[in-house]
Design a protein around this motif. Structure first.
Motif, PDB file in Angstrom:
ATOM      1  N   MET A   1       0.826  -1.202   0.000  1.00  0.00           N
ATOM      2  CA  MET A   1       0.000   0.000   0.000  1.00  0.00           C
ATOM      3  C   MET A   1       0.864   1.258   0.000  1.00  0.00           C
ATOM      4  N   LYS A   2       0.404   2.257  -0.689  1.00  0.00           N
ATOM      5  CA  LYS A   2       1.206   3.472  -0.819  1.00  0.00           C
ATOM      6  C   LYS A   2       1.441   4.172   0.516  1.00  0.00           C
ATOM      7  N   MET A   3       0.456   4.060   1.382  1.00  0.00           N
ATOM      8  CA  MET A   3       0.552   4.784   2.647  1.00  0.00           C
ATOM      9  C   MET A   3       1.678   4.259   3.537  1.00  0.00           C
ATOM     10  N   SER A   4       2.019   2.996   3.320  1.00  0.00           N
ATOM     11  CA  SER A   4       2.937   2.344   4.252  1.00  0.00           C
ATOM     12  C   SER A   4       4.269   3.075   4.362  1.00  0.00           C
ATOM     13  N   LYS A   5       4.631   3.797   3.334  1.00  0.00           N
ATOM     14  CA  LYS A   5       5.899   4.497   3.324  1.00  0.00           C
ATOM     15  C   LYS A   5       6.013   5.468   4.505  1.00  0.00           C
ATOM     16  N   GLU A   6       4.899   6.144   4.765  1.00  0.00           N
ATOM     17  CA  GLU A   6       4.936   7.151   5.830  1.00  0.00           C
ATOM     18  C   GLU A   6       4.192   6.637   7.063  1.00  0.00           C
ATOM     19  N   LYS A   7       3.997   5.351   7.101  1.00  0.00           N
ATOM     20  CA  LYS A   7       3.132   4.787   8.121  1.00  0.00           C
ATOM     21  C   LYS A   7       3.749   4.805   9.514  1.00  0.00           C
ATOM     22  N   GLN A   8       2.972   5.282  10.432  1.00  0.00           N
ATOM     23  CA  GLN A   8       3.357   5.163  11.833  1.00  0.00           C
ATOM     24  C   GLN A   8       2.158   4.637  12.584  1.00  0.00           C
ATOM     25  N   GLU A   9       2.415   4.165  13.769  1.00  0.00           N
ATOM     26  CA  GLU A   9       1.330   3.506  14.483  1.00  0.00           C
ATOM     27  C   GLU A   9       0.267   4.463  14.993  1.00  0.00           C
ATOM     28  N   ILE A  10      -0.927   3.923  15.132  1.00  0.00           N
ATOM     29  CA  ILE A  10      -1.987   4.612  15.853  1.00  0.00           C
ATOM     30  C   ILE A  10      -1.832   4.179  17.311  1.00  0.00           C
ATOM     31  N   THR A  11      -1.760   5.130  18.214  1.00  0.00           N
ATOM     32  CA  THR A  11      -1.509   4.753  19.606  1.00  0.00           C
ATOM     33  C   THR A  11      -2.500   5.431  20.533  1.00  0.00           C
ATOM     34  N   PHE A  12      -2.602   4.895  21.716  1.00  0.00           N
ATOM     35  CA  PHE A  12      -3.326   5.570  22.782  1.00  0.00           C
ATOM     36  C   PHE A  12      -2.715   5.057  24.079  1.00  0.00           C
ATOM     37  N   PRO A  13      -1.617   5.687  24.518  1.00  0.00           N
ATOM     38  CA  PRO A  13      -0.894   5.175  25.684  1.00  0.00           C
ATOM     39  C   PRO A  13      -1.799   5.073  26.908  1.00  0.00           C
ATOM     40  N   LEU A  14      -1.522   4.095  27.747  1.00  0.00           N
ATOM     41  CA  LEU A  14      -2.334   3.846  28.933  1.00  0.00           C
ATOM     42  C   LEU A  14      -2.415   5.079  29.828  1.00  0.00           C
ATOM     43  N   SER A  15      -1.284   5.777  29.967  1.00  0.00           N
ATOM     44  CA  SER A  15      -1.273   6.955  30.843  1.00  0.00           C
ATOM     45  C   SER A  15      -2.266   8.006  30.345  1.00  0.00           C
ATOM     46  N   GLU A  16      -2.317   8.182  29.023  1.00  0.00           N
ATOM     47  CA  GLU A  16      -3.258   9.151  28.454  1.00  0.00           C
ATOM     48  C   GLU A  16      -4.698   8.686  28.683  1.00  0.00           C
ATOM     49  N   ALA A  17      -4.908   7.381  28.483  1.00  0.00           N
ATOM     50  CA  ALA A  17      -6.252   6.830  28.663  1.00  0.00           C
ATOM     51  C   ALA A  17      -6.709   7.034  30.104  1.00  0.00           C
ATOM     52  N   ILE A  18      -5.795   6.798  31.049  1.00  0.00           N
ATOM     53  CA  ILE A  18      -6.160   6.943  32.463  1.00  0.00           C
ATOM     54  C   ILE A  18      -6.480   8.395  32.778  1.00  0.00           C
ATOM     55  N   SER A  19      -5.653   9.324  32.295  1.00  0.00           N
ATOM     56  CA  SER A  19      -5.926  10.719  32.647  1.00  0.00           C
ATOM     57  C   SER A  19      -7.229  11.189  31.983  1.00  0.00           C
ATOM     58  N   PHE A  20      -7.512  10.670  30.794  1.00  0.00           N
ATOM     59  CA  PHE A  20      -8.783  10.990  30.131  1.00  0.00           C
ATOM     60  C   PHE A  20      -9.951  10.475  30.970  1.00  0.00           C
ATOM     61  N   ALA A  21      -9.829   9.228  31.457  1.00  0.00           N
ATOM     62  CA  ALA A  21     -10.901   8.624  32.255  1.00  0.00           C
ATOM     63  C   ALA A  21     -11.098   9.390  33.565  1.00  0.00           C
ATOM     64  N   VAL A  22      -9.988   9.763  34.206  1.00  0.00           N
ATOM     65  CA  VAL A  22     -10.073  10.516  35.464  1.00  0.00           C
ATOM     66  C   VAL A  22     -10.790  11.836  35.227  1.00  0.00           C
ATOM     67  N   GLU A  23     -10.434  12.506  34.128  1.00  0.00           N
ATOM     68  CA  GLU A  23     -11.038  13.788  33.780  1.00  0.00           C
ATOM     69  C   GLU A  23     -12.542  13.615  33.537  1.00  0.00           C
ATOM     70  N   SER A  24     -12.918  12.508  32.860  1.00  0.00           N
ATOM     71  CA  SER A  24     -14.337  12.242  32.598  1.00  0.00           C
ATOM     72  C   SER A  24     -15.104  12.050  33.892  1.00  0.00           C
ATOM     73  N   ILE A  25     -14.495  11.312  34.833  1.00  0.00           N
ATOM     74  CA  ILE A  25     -15.162  11.075  36.111  1.00  0.00           C
ATOM     75  C   ILE A  25     -15.314  12.394  36.867  1.00  0.00           C
ATOM     76  N   ARG A  26     -14.269  13.205  36.848  1.00  0.00           N
ATOM     77  CA  ARG A  26     -14.321  14.475  37.578  1.00  0.00           C
ATOM     78  C   ARG A  26     -15.398  15.395  37.024  1.00  0.00           C
ATOM     79  N   ARG A  27     -15.498  15.408  35.678  1.00  0.00           N
ATOM     80  CA  ARG A  27     -16.473  16.297  35.065  1.00  0.00           C
ATOM     81  C   ARG A  27     -17.908  15.849  35.331  1.00  0.00           C
TER      82      ARG A  27
END
Lengths: 204, 243
Positions: free
Chosen positions: A1-27
């Motif tokens: 696939m042409k895109m693969s040349k510039e391909k990088q991973e899709i990520t969502f680090p656990l630390s980010e997920a946790i801080s997002f969840a904490v923020e959701s609970i607080r709100r």
């Protein structure tokens, strides 16, 4: 696939997920609080029940030390308390998912995968389970201890028995987290499967 | 950065159609649209409500699958992408702007703009730096830590524009970006989009019925009943208006 040349991973680090969840609970604090209270009550009931059983067996001279643990009807009561608690969590998480259709749709347009959405809601559930579990387990244990300490003729024995049943607190907390995780699974799965277009079109 | 490779056409559709089946009735929201959209173009899709603008937007954005026909983004047929590749496409190649802004209410302006960069795996330092730059670029340098509820409609749409540009996309898709804004704020947003289009060379595709958009568009696609009625350049539209 042409895109693969510039391909990088899709990520969502656990630390980010946790801080997002904490923020959701607080709100959405009041919603989270109600869920947590229902967890606290269920877990406190369980923890108190188990602690009382230990204290009673210690008071009866350690004779029944090896005996069967709590009677059947008590186990039933604890099971039903936990069931009610679990249903409460499912209900609360389902509402939370419905309320956030748009948010979930938006996250998907920004590149979130199904697994990321799943992760987010499970973390949120587990966090509430952990908080509710800690408060409930200690609370229940403390109530059981005070109840018997005040009226017992041998408070020393009660203190000893209570301290040695501190493991119950740990067990209750673990149980609380597991219960919350299991209860969050259905709502989290539903959220992750949402089609972005439908999620975005949804009006609360 | 967004793409070292250059394609003449960023978006191509071939006989694109979408039919919604609602019980016994089937509605043709799109009925055979074939267009080519050039890199760096500012394009408006115009048409009355229910003409299929938003459906077209969703197909081109890879948010929904067509019933028939094909969509190519940078010459890649997006129907052939799996879920992961589609997520990758949404994160890196396309920026979305919506009528209702769709910011995440629990996050600040900075965090909202950073979010797509998290998915794209940009490091924390770089993320914050870029988010700050983008927000300053759209004129919100003094609103970095505000939550969406503390911002006006126009400001929220600016945050959304900054977010859409976060990963240096090839295309920005805007669905009625001025639909919820007053005349003056709407004009500001249109001008901002045009400036970014010229500055960054990003292709902008808007689905709109805001006629103010014509003044900045290179070309206008008129859509009616799911079909492409005609394609006009800005000059043609103004010539027609003068008649």
């Amino acid at each position: 696939m042409k895109m693969s040349k510039e391909k990088q991973e899709i990520t969502f680090p656990l630390s980010e997920a946790i801080s997002f969840a904490v923020e959701s609970i607080r709100r959405r604090f009041s919603r989270a609080l109600i869920t947590v209270i229902s967890i606290v009550l269920g877990i406190a009931f369980l923890s108190a029940l188990l602690t009382i059983t230990r204290i009673v067996s210690a008071l009866s001279g350690g004779l029944s030390q090896t005996s069967q643990g709590p009677p059947l009807y008590q186990i039933w009561m604890a099971a039903i308390a936990l069931l009610v608690c679990g249903v409460g969590i499912i209900n609360s998480m389902l509402m939370s998912v419905t309320e956030r259709y748009k948010e979930i749709g938006t996250l998907k347009t920004l590149g979130a995968e199904e697994i990321h959405i799943l992760e987010l809601f499970l973390i949120e559930g587990a966090l509430m389970g952990l908080i509710g579990g800690i408060v409930g387990a200690f609370g229940g244990w403390l109530v059981a201890f005070i109840m018997y300490y005040v009226q017992s003729s041998s408070p020393q024995l009660v203190l000893q028995a209570s301290l040695s049943s501190i493991d119950i607190v740990g067990i209750s907390i673990v149980l609380s987290v597991i219960l919350s995780l299991v209860s969050s699974m259905v709502p989290a799965y539903m959220a992750s499967k949402l089609n972005p277009v439908e999620a975005l079109r949804y009006e609360v | 950065m967004a793409s070292a490779l250059r394609y003449e056409y960023t978006v191509e559709t071939e006989d694109l159609a979408k039919t919604y089946v609602m019980g016994p009735v089937s509605v043709k929201a799109l009925d055979g649209i074939s267009v080519k959209i050039r890199r760096g173009e500012y394009l408006s899709i115009m048409g009355p409500s229910g003409s299929g603008k938003t459906t077209f937007f969703n197909m081109v954005g890879g948010l929904d699958r067509p019933t028939r026909g094909k969509v190519y983004i940078d010459e890649v047929d997006i129907a052939k992408l799996d879920a992961y590749e589609l997520a990758w496409l949404r994160a890196r190649k396309i920026g979305y702007i919506f009528q209702t802004f769709n910011l995440i209410p629990v996050l600040t302006a900075m965090e909202n703009v950073s979010l797509p960069m998290i998915f794209a795996g940009v490091g924390r330092e770089e993320r914050l730096k870029r988010a700050r730059e983008l927000l300053e670029r759209v004129g919100l340098g003094n609103r970095l830590d505000h939550k969406p509820s503390e911002l006006s409609g126009g400001q929220q749409q600016r945050v959304a524009i900054a977010r859409a540009l976060a990963n240096n996309p090839v295309i920005v898709l805007a669905d009625e970006p001025t639909g919820n804004l007053d005349l003056h704020t709407g004009l500001d947003i249109i001008n901002l989009l045009k400036t970014l289009n010229t500055e960054k060379g990003v292709t902008i595709i808007t689905a709109t019925h805001d006629l103010k958009m014509i003044d900045v568009s290179d070309r206008i696609f008129w859509i009616r009943d799911g079909k492409l009625e005609r394609i006009e350049t800005r000059a043609q539209v103004s010539a027609r208006a003068e008649e």
